[in-house]
Design a protein around this motif. Sequence first.
Motif, short mmCIF file in Angstrom:
data_model
loop_
_atom_site.label_atom_id
_atom_site.label_comp_id
_atom_site.label_asym_id
_atom_site.label_seq_id
_atom_site.Cartn_x
_atom_site.Cartn_y
_atom_site.Cartn_z
N VAL A 94 -1.30 45.66 7.57
CA VAL A 94 -2.68 45.31 8.22
C VAL A 94 -2.63 45.84 9.73
O VAL A 94 -3.36 46.60 10.27
CB VAL A 94 -3.10 43.84 8.31
CG1 VAL A 94 -4.23 43.52 9.37
CG2 VAL A 94 -3.63 43.25 7.11
N VAL A 95 -1.43 45.82 10.28
CA VAL A 95 -0.98 46.35 11.51
C VAL A 95 -1.15 47.92 11.85
O VAL A 95 -1.90 48.59 12.48
CB VAL A 95 0.17 45.83 12.46
CG1 VAL A 95 0.55 46.59 13.52
CG2 VAL A 95 0.25 44.38 12.67
N ARG A 96 -0.64 48.49 10.67
CA ARG A 96 -0.44 49.87 10.35
C ARG A 96 -2.09 50.36 10.12
O ARG A 96 -2.45 51.50 10.88
CB ARG A 96 0.25 50.27 9.29
CG ARG A 96 0.46 51.84 9.18
CD ARG A 96 1.22 52.24 7.99
NE ARG A 96 0.88 51.65 6.73
CZ ARG A 96 1.22 50.77 5.79
NH1 ARG A 96 2.44 50.11 6.02
NH2 ARG A 96 0.79 50.26 4.86
N ASP A 97 -2.86 49.66 9.46
CA ASP A 97 -4.08 50.00 9.31
C ASP A 97 -5.06 50.06 10.51
O ASP A 97 -5.74 51.05 10.98
CB ASP A 97 -5.00 49.04 8.45
CG ASP A 97 -4.56 49.17 6.92
OD1 ASP A 97 -3.70 50.10 6.56
OD2 ASP A 97 -4.78 48.01 6.13
N ARG A 98 -4.82 49.15 11.44
CA ARG A 98 -5.47 49.12 12.67
C ARG A 98 -5.01 50.17 13.61
O ARG A 98 -5.72 50.81 14.49
CB ARG A 98 -5.30 47.76 13.41
CG ARG A 98 -5.72 46.44 12.62
CD ARG A 98 -7.40 46.55 12.56
NE ARG A 98 -7.89 47.24 11.62
CZ ARG A 98 -7.80 46.92 10.17
NH1 ARG A 98 -7.42 45.77 9.70
NH2 ARG A 98 -8.25 47.89 9.08
N ASP A 99 -3.51 50.48 13.52
CA ASP A 99 -3.14 51.45 14.24
C ASP A 99 -3.75 52.83 13.94
O ASP A 99 -3.81 53.91 14.61
CB ASP A 99 -1.49 51.55 14.25
CG ASP A 99 -1.04 52.79 15.23
OD1 ASP A 99 -0.88 52.69 16.25
OD2 ASP A 99 -0.17 53.65 14.20
N THR A 100 -3.60 53.15 12.57
CA THR A 100 -4.45 54.24 12.00
C THR A 100 -5.58 54.60 12.50
O THR A 100 -6.14 55.56 12.94
CB THR A 100 -4.37 54.22 10.46
OG1 THR A 100 -2.89 54.00 10.20
CG2 THR A 100 -4.83 55.65 10.11
N ASP A 101 -6.59 53.41 12.53
CA ASP A 101 -7.83 53.40 12.93
C ASP A 101 -8.06 53.91 14.22
O ASP A 101 -8.73 54.70 14.58
CB ASP A 101 -8.62 52.07 12.69
CG ASP A 101 -8.74 51.51 11.39
OD1 ASP A 101 -8.51 52.15 10.41
OD2 ASP A 101 -8.79 50.46 11.24
N VAL A 102 -7.10 53.14 15.35
CA VAL A 102 -7.28 53.55 16.76
C VAL A 102 -6.80 55.02 16.90
O VAL A 102 -7.44 55.81 17.50
CB VAL A 102 -6.33 52.77 17.64
CG1 VAL A 102 -5.89 53.16 18.97
CG2 VAL A 102 -6.82 51.24 17.50
N ARG A 103 -5.83 55.31 16.27
CA ARG A 103 -5.20 56.55 16.56
C ARG A 103 -6.21 57.99 16.10
O ARG A 103 -6.31 58.90 16.78
CB ARG A 103 -3.81 57.00 15.76
CG ARG A 103 -2.75 56.25 16.45
CD ARG A 103 -1.43 56.15 15.82
NE ARG A 103 -0.64 57.27 15.97
CZ ARG A 103 0.30 57.55 15.35
NH1 ARG A 103 1.01 56.85 14.41
NH2 ARG A 103 0.99 58.85 15.42
N LEU A 104 -6.67 57.64 14.89
CA LEU A 104 -7.90 58.77 14.47
C LEU A 104 -8.84 58.81 15.24
O LEU A 104 -9.63 59.76 15.67
CB LEU A 104 -8.01 58.25 12.96
CG LEU A 104 -6.92 58.88 12.00
CD1 LEU A 104 -7.23 58.15 10.46
CD2 LEU A 104 -6.71 60.41 11.95
N GLY A 105 -9.31 57.39 15.73
CA GLY A 105 -10.55 57.26 16.55
C GLY A 105 -10.30 58.05 17.98
O GLY A 105 -11.14 58.90 18.45
N GLU A 106 -8.98 57.99 18.47
CA GLU A 106 -8.85 58.46 19.57
C GLU A 106 -8.72 60.08 19.59
O GLU A 106 -9.00 60.93 20.74
CB GLU A 106 -7.39 58.39 20.24
CG GLU A 106 -7.24 56.75 20.80
CD GLU A 106 -5.94 56.38 21.15
OE1 GLU A 106 -4.79 57.13 20.63
OE2 GLU A 106 -5.52 55.49 21.73
N LEU A 107 -8.71 60.64 18.31
CA LEU A 107 -8.90 62.00 18.22
C LEU A 107 -10.11 62.63 17.62
O LEU A 107 -10.27 63.69 17.19
CB LEU A 107 -7.89 62.56 16.74
CG LEU A 107 -6.14 62.35 17.21
CD1 LEU A 107 -5.31 62.53 16.12
CD2 LEU A 107 -5.92 63.29 18.33
N GLY A 108 -11.07 61.56 17.73
CA GLY A 108 -12.45 61.97 17.40
C GLY A 108 -12.97 61.84 15.92
O GLY A 108 -14.24 62.20 15.39
#
Length: 134
Positions: A94-108
């Motif tokens: 779950v932590v990795r999923d949220r990290d993925t969401d944030v990191r991709l979001g930061e890249l647009g």
Amino acid sequence: MPATDPTTSARMSVQRRRDTKPELALRRELHRRGLRYFVDRAPAKGIRRRADLVFPRRKVAVFVDGCFWHCCPQHATFPKNNAQWWADKLAANVVRDRDTDVRLGELGWTVIRIWEHEDPLTAADRVQNALTSP
């Protein structure tokens, strides 16, 4: 300490990582609607995560998450054998999923998370809406 006994370990090792029934149902519906996508692909360079469906031109990444592996609020179950190991493992997912969401979001990127139990037509509507919104 191993995560499970040998029988459970053997059963878990054959779990599909891609081409699951929910993923195939979603892909069929999106394809029927004329949408084309990449399957099981890293959305962005430098992020070692793979999305189930990627629409690179629109920067949309779709993840079809299993209820067990990603701790669905409706259907999550937690093994009794080696309970702490599994709790830690699933929490890390779950932590990795949220990290993925944030990191991709930061890249647009727009990230869409679909639970395996969701209706494929409704899920396809969510994906299509993300692709057509400005």
